[in-house]
Scaffold this active site. Structure first.
Site, mmCIF file in Angstrom:
data_model
loop_
_atom_site.group_PDB
_atom_site.id
_atom_site.type_symbol
_atom_site.label_atom_id
_atom_site.label_comp_id
_atom_site.label_asym_id
_atom_site.label_seq_id
_atom_site.Cartn_x
_atom_site.Cartn_y
_atom_site.Cartn_z
ATOM 1 N N LYS A 1 0.809 -1.216 0.000
ATOM 2 C CA LYS A 1 0.000 0.000 0.000
ATOM 3 C C LYS A 1 0.843 1.268 0.000
ATOM 4 C CE LYS A 1 -0.723 0.523 5.012
ATOM 5 N NZ LYS A 1 -0.190 1.881 5.140
ATOM 6 N N ASP A 2 2.127 1.160 0.381
ATOM 7 C CA ASP A 2 2.980 2.340 0.460
ATOM 8 C C ASP A 2 3.780 2.608 -0.812
ATOM 9 O OD1 ASP A 2 2.148 2.775 3.080
ATOM 10 O OD2 ASP A 2 3.738 1.526 3.912
ATOM 11 N N ARG B 1 -7.657 9.086 3.175
ATOM 12 C CA ARG B 1 -8.631 8.024 2.893
ATOM 13 C C ARG B 1 -9.395 7.642 4.152
ATOM 14 N NH1 ARG B 1 -8.508 2.838 4.236
ATOM 15 N NH2 ARG B 1 -6.355 3.005 4.942
ATOM 16 N N ARG B 2 -8.663 7.412 5.237
ATOM 17 C CA ARG B 2 -9.301 7.031 6.492
ATOM 18 C C ARG B 2 -10.098 8.185 7.081
ATOM 19 N NH1 ARG B 2 -3.772 4.209 8.472
ATOM 20 N NH2 ARG B 2 -4.152 2.070 7.746
ATOM 21 N N ARG C 1 3.274 6.476 17.543
ATOM 22 C CA ARG C 1 1.855 6.850 17.556
ATOM 23 C C ARG C 1 1.137 6.284 18.777
ATOM 24 N NH1 ARG C 1 -0.152 6.666 11.202
ATOM 25 N NH2 ARG C 1 1.804 7.402 10.316
ATOM 26 N N CYS D 1 -0.175 6.816 -3.095
ATOM 27 C CA CYS D 1 -0.452 6.120 -1.837
ATOM 28 C C CYS D 1 -1.090 7.026 -0.794
ATOM 29 C CB CYS D 1 0.824 5.482 -1.295
ATOM 30 S SG CYS D 1 2.150 6.659 -0.960
#
Length: 234
Positions: A23-24, A69-70, A93, A178
């Site tokens: 995905k990256d 996106r999120r 995080r 991405c």
């Protein structure tokens, strides 16, 4: 930047293979450095992570999320929710979350599982709720064009390959990378592939669609769905 550094190592012959979270990776593939193998897919879903010891979201604090996106899909699920950007690796995080800077985080379930942090998952979002990023949960092996790909047959999963190719074609057709507000998730059953896609237009409106057909035609089906969503936005 990290991908570019690994690409340079491949070109210069310092390494023969590099492994990435699919995905990256940039959606445009360099013919000189092809994606040579795709791992069996881990859980592709996104996960809600709460601070240690908490069972409910504190709505007074923002949800940490670095992905457009999120963020867009989260705001569609919970209108009025506060979303704030968060940077750093997963450990960083989680530290910021547990220190009280955020009410929750949205992270890829696959990454948490691979790091042995599955117990931090408080809730999984179904693809119908939050469509994953193209290639999420899949590891991609990159090589030089002259590398003997037959050596990678033992780790190359045909289902992941067809899904990743189709998902990436959808995002690429929309001109996204991405970090673009697009999402794509494909599944296969026999010779049939089903692709769900999401795209946000310039006004932030979400457009969703689904298409099914022969898995051999996956990328073409994906490009057709991308055109359909663009037309809907006009």
């Amino acid at each position: 930047l990290f991908v570019r550094e690994l690409d340079a190592a491949l070109r210069e012959g310092q390494v023969d293979l590099t492994v990435h979270s699919c995905k990256d990776l940039p959606m445009e593939e360099d013919p000189a450095l092809p994606l040579a193998a795709f791992s069996r897919r881990e859980d592709p879903r996104d996960a809600l992570v709460l601070p240690l010891g908490q069972a409910e979201i504190d709505w007074a604090k923002p949800v940490g999320c670095a992905s457009p996106r999120r963020s867009l899909q989260l705001r569609a699920l919970y209108p009025g929710i506060q979303v704030a950007p968060i940077r750093g690796n997963v450990t960083t995080r989680l530290q910021k979350l547990d220190e009280g800077q955020f009410s929750a985080l949205i992270l890829a379930a696959a990454g948490l599982r691979r790091l042995g942090l599955e117990e931090r998952i408080s809730r999984l979002f179904s693809p119908e709720e939050m469509l994953p990023a193209a290639g999420q949960g899949i590891l991609a092996v990159q090589s030089r064009a002259d590398f003997d790909r037959a050596l990678l047959a033992c780790v190359d999963d045909p289902d992941s390959r067809d899904c990743a190719r189709s998902e990436r074609a959808f995002v690429r057709a929309l001109g996204g990378g991405c970090s673009a507000p697009t999402a794509a998730y494909a599944t296969v059953a026999g010779d049939v592939i089903t692709l769900r896609g999401m795209w946000a237009d310039a006004r932030g409106r979400l457009h969703r669609g689904v298409v099914s057909g022969s898995r051999k035609e996956g990328p073409a089906l994906a490009e057709g769905l991308a055109r359909q969503l663009r037309e809907e936005a006009l």
